[in-house]
Enzyme design. Structure first.
Site, PDB file in Angstrom:
ATOM      1  CG  HIS A 174      -2.167  -0.657   1.076  1.00  0.00           C
ATOM      2  ND1 HIS A 174      -2.833  -1.282   2.087  1.00  0.00           N
ATOM      3  CD2 HIS A 174      -2.917  -0.803  -0.018  1.00  0.00           C
ATOM      4  CE1 HIS A 174      -3.955  -1.781   1.617  1.00  0.00           C
ATOM      5  NE2 HIS A 174      -4.019  -1.504   0.338  1.00  0.00           N
ATOM      6  CD  GLU A 403      -0.056  -6.697 -20.873  1.00  0.00           C
ATOM      7  OE1 GLU A 403       0.777  -6.211 -20.109  1.00  0.00           O
ATOM      8  OE2 GLU A 403      -1.280  -6.588 -20.680  1.00  0.00           O
ATOM      9  CG  ASN A 426       6.678  -3.748 -17.003  1.00  0.00           C
ATOM     10  OD1 ASN A 426       7.713  -3.319 -17.479  1.00  0.00           O
ATOM     11  ND2 ASN A 426       5.801  -2.972 -16.396  1.00  0.00           N
ATOM     12  CG  ASP A 427       2.621  -8.637 -17.732  1.00  0.00           C
ATOM     13  OD1 ASP A 427       3.018  -9.456 -16.880  1.00  0.00           O
ATOM     14  OD2 ASP A 427       1.783  -7.759 -17.478  1.00  0.00           O
ATOM     15  CB  CYS A 474       2.822   1.796 -21.564  1.00  0.00           C
ATOM     16  SG  CYS A 474       2.001   0.214 -21.644  1.00  0.00           S
TER      17      CYS A 474
HETATM   18  C1  PEP Z   1       3.521  -4.148 -18.713  1.00  0.00           C
HETATM   19  O1  PEP Z   1       3.206  -5.329 -18.542  1.00  0.00           O
HETATM   20  O2  PEP Z   1       4.584  -3.786 -19.246  1.00  0.00           O
HETATM   21  C2  PEP Z   1       2.600  -3.075 -18.286  1.00  0.00           C
HETATM   22  C3  PEP Z   1       2.834  -1.809 -18.582  1.00  0.00           C
HETATM   23  O3  PEP Z   1       1.522  -3.431 -17.532  1.00  0.00           O
HETATM   24  P1  PEP Z   1       1.613  -3.757 -15.954  1.00  0.00           P
HETATM   25  O4  PEP Z   1       2.992  -3.405 -15.506  1.00  0.00           O
HETATM   26  O5  PEP Z   1       0.551  -2.951 -15.317  1.00  0.00           O
HETATM   27  O6  PEP Z   1       1.328  -5.235 -15.955  1.00  0.00           O
HETATM   28 MG    MG Z   2       1.162  -5.865 -18.010  1.00  0.00          MG
END
Ligand code: PEP
Ligand code: MG
Length: 645
Positions: A174, A403, A426-427, A474
């Site tokens: 949090h 992703e 990221n994913d 992103c």
């Molecule tokens: C990602 O997966 O790169 C992404 C921007 O989404 P999150 O980090 O919210 O999974």
């Molecule tokens: Mg993601």
């Protein structure tokens, strides 16, 4: 001078004096006020914090209040006092420890994070009950502690918190979410806490913590921190062709991004609306948050991602199946499509809020084209409902997050139907490298993921170009200074990064763009809005166009059913029947694009608009699609006409 490399819960830079929060020694405490009044008083101070913190914190603060009233916490403390005659302070500590242990034993990291919350609440209760006050922040400072509970954080004057460093923590806590929402740099990990005293000079920069820097380092850091503060207040410099967008995890982030001069929001995560509360947020509550964000961004794009819950972000009120590999199970769009009512509530709120600004809807964790089809069908259904209820709404652009490797390989098909792509690196890295993104020790595998991910980015961009849609990145990769140039050279249109990284990313993008020829702008002429054979004005089989009555015209006998923007600009009108749009170019000239001759008579049959009045569009962006066969079967010509005023 001591330097530590810690884990980043919220990235940023800060230089300020230390304010040490010691573990409160509750041994000698004596209860001075009653247990019930202490609980009431803490509840009230949390409610006060809620009214100051803004609506987006409501869910989180509500969760703290619920925890405070939890029968296993204060209920158990009450029982211990009444049934066993335990002293109130002892009863609070015992009950809190019991509940914290239950949380800590939970396999879900999110639930484990609640242990800190309950301990924090207990600490606050003990302070109140023994008539003591939480220390007050008198000047700007970096907080140093073993652990900081949300309850304590909410009580302190946030304007004065420049940064935070704790020994215990996590990026999903949090506290991390709160810090991210108000843009406070926050590090956690192993450092010598005892060697830091109140008033010591501290510098947080990225993932490093410097204790007791020398004069020169300190001065440099103060300058840098000041520069960043200026950037946050909207005084960013330089213009880049690449859109420098911000990621937001709350409405507060959107405000900070707007103030910091972001070109738009490339990713607004909506999970904060769904987690840490007793029940799902209502349509009206969501509508308010989305509308407020849309209004803050004005004409700039606000890309809102539908709930990406599941895996480590599981709301307690939603009965999700427990799975052995939750990241590979029901998360993102899968949760949404399997919980149609919940999804429809969010979509309705988004469609309604779209009437208040430049919203784009983005779908997370797409692996198959049918997921986009199903979501789009639900959206159309919601639009019909809203229209029949007389509520103002608008169908925004709908894009997908790329992703998963499946989405990369299906990108050409997805690009045919989506209005934009956003790459979630990221994913994408996690699923490509079979590497848990939460891994504490990714070793060499994280860096090894860069090359395969870049090769995928190249495929994604190729697919997007084929359908004239734009591509944003992103994920965290976009915020890596050493990757900005490579991403731009690949051809991404937008980078979306945390607010703290906006300025640096813009600087890096400006450097990368030096000497680079941006693909055609309006000053170099217009692009053909459709693929096909040119037909001179006088041969257009409609006197309204061939006579020049509607301006300089040109016809294109199309090869397919797609019509693209001939230049960057703003859509100034769209025909209700979907067969024509007008665009205002950056010089203020209006261009009419009309798909087919006399196609108004089809009353929209066979046409799908991909842009709406007021939208900002980029050259090459898909504006509308039509079914050539329907037009020809009706005995009409599918010729696309472009008329310049
Ligand atoms: C990602 O997966 O790169 C992404 C921007 O989404 P999150 O980090 O919210 O999974
Ligand atoms: Mg993601």
């Amino acid at each position: 001078m001591e330097r530590y490399v810690l884990k980043t819960a919220n990235e940023g830079m800060a230089a300020a004096k230390a304010f040490c929060i010691s573990e409160s020694d509750e041994s000698g405490n004596i209860a001075k006020i009653s247990f019930d009044s202490a609980v009431e008083s803490l509840k009230k101070s949390l409610e006060d914090a809620a009214s100051k913190a803004g609506k987006e914190y409501d869910g989180m603060i509500e969760a703290q209040i619920l925890l405070l009233e939890d029968p296993h916490f204060t209920g158990e403390a009450r029982r211990l006092m009444e049934a066993e005659g335990t002293d109130p302070i002892e009863a609070i500590k015992k009950a809190a420890l019991g509940l914290a242990q239950e949380f800590e034993d939970n396999p879900n990291p999110y639930i484990r994070g609640r242990a800190a919350d309950v301990k924090g609440l207990a600490g606050e209760l003990v302070l109140i009950i023994s008539g003591r006050q939480t220390e007050e922040l008198k000047e700007d400072a970096i907080l140093v502690a073993q652990e900081i509970s949300p309850a304590l954080f909410l009580k302190l004057d946030r304007q004065k918190i420049r940064g935070m460093v704790t020994k215990k923590g996590s990026s999903t806590s949090h506290l991390a979410v709160l810090a991210g929402s108000v843009g406070i740099p926050y590090l956690y990990g192993d450092f010598d806490q005892d060697s830091i005293n109140d008033g010591d000079r501290l510098i947080i920069d990225g993932e490093s913590l410097t204790v007791g820097p020398d004069d020169e380092t300190w001065k440099e850091a103060l300058k840098k921190a000041e520069k960043q503060a200026l950037a946050k207040s909207g005084k960013t410099a330089g213009h880049t062709d690449t859109g420098i967008f911000a990621n937001a995890g709350s409405a507060g982030d959107v405000e900070r991004a707007a103030n910091a001069g972001a070109d738009g929001i490339g990713l607004m995560r909506t999970e904060f609306l769904f987690l840490d509360r007793a029940s799902a947020p209502s349509e009206d509550e969501q509508f308010e948050v989305y509308s407020k964000a849309a209004k803050l961004m004005g004409e700039k794009e606000l890309t809102i991602r539908t709930m990406d819950i599941g895996a480590d972000k599981t709301p307690a009120w939603l009965d999700l199946p427990s799975e052995k590999n939750p990241s590979l199970g029901c998360r993102g769009i899968r949760v949404s499509l399997q919980n149609e009512q919940l999804f429809k509530t969010q979509l309705r709120a988004l469609l309604r809020a779209s009437a208040n600004g430049n919203i784009r809807i983005m779908l997370p964790m797409i692996t198959s084209v049918w997921e986009l089809d199903d979501a789009a069908a639900l959206m159309r259904g919601c639009m019909k409902e809203l229209e029949s209820e007389g509520l103002s709404c608008r169908m925004p652009k709908v894009g997908v997050m790329i992703e998963t490797p499946a989405a990369v390989m299906m990108a050409p098909e997805l690009a045919e139907k989506a209005d934009f792509f956003s790459i979630g690196t990221n994913d994408l890295t996690q699923y490509t490298m079979a590497l848990d993104r939460e891994s504490e020790d990714p070793g060499r595998y994280e860096e090894s993921g860069i090359e395969p991910v870049f090769r995928m980015i190249s495929l994604i961009i190729k697919a997007a170009r084929g359908s004239g849609i734009d591509v944003c990145v992103c994920g965290e990769l976009a915020g890596r200074e050493d990757m900005v140039k490579r991403l731009i050279d690949e051809g991404v249109d937008k980078l979306s990064v945390s607010v703290a990284k906006l300025e640096r990313t813009r600087e890096k993008a400006a450097e990368a763009e030096i000497g680079r020829k941006r693909p055609v702008s309006v000053t170099c002429g217009y692009a053909a809005p459709a693929d096909g054979r040119i037909v001179p004005m006088e041969e257009i089989p409609d006197p309204a166009f061939s006579s020049g009555e509607l301006g300089q015209c040109i016809g294109i006998m199309p090869e397919n059913g797609r019509v693209y923007a001939p230049c960057d600009g703003r859509i100034t009108s769209v025909a209700k029947t979907g067969h024509a749009v007008t665009i205002e170019d950056p010089e203020g000239k209006t261009i009419l694009i009309h798909a087919g001759i006399d196609t108004v008579s089809l009353d929209g049959k066979g046409f799908v608009l991909k842009a709406a009045e007021g939208d900002r569009v980029l050259k090459g962006q898909l504006l509308l699609e039509f079914d050539r066969k329907i037009i020809e079967d009706a005995g009409l010509s599918p010729m696309v006409i472009v008329a310049l005023e």
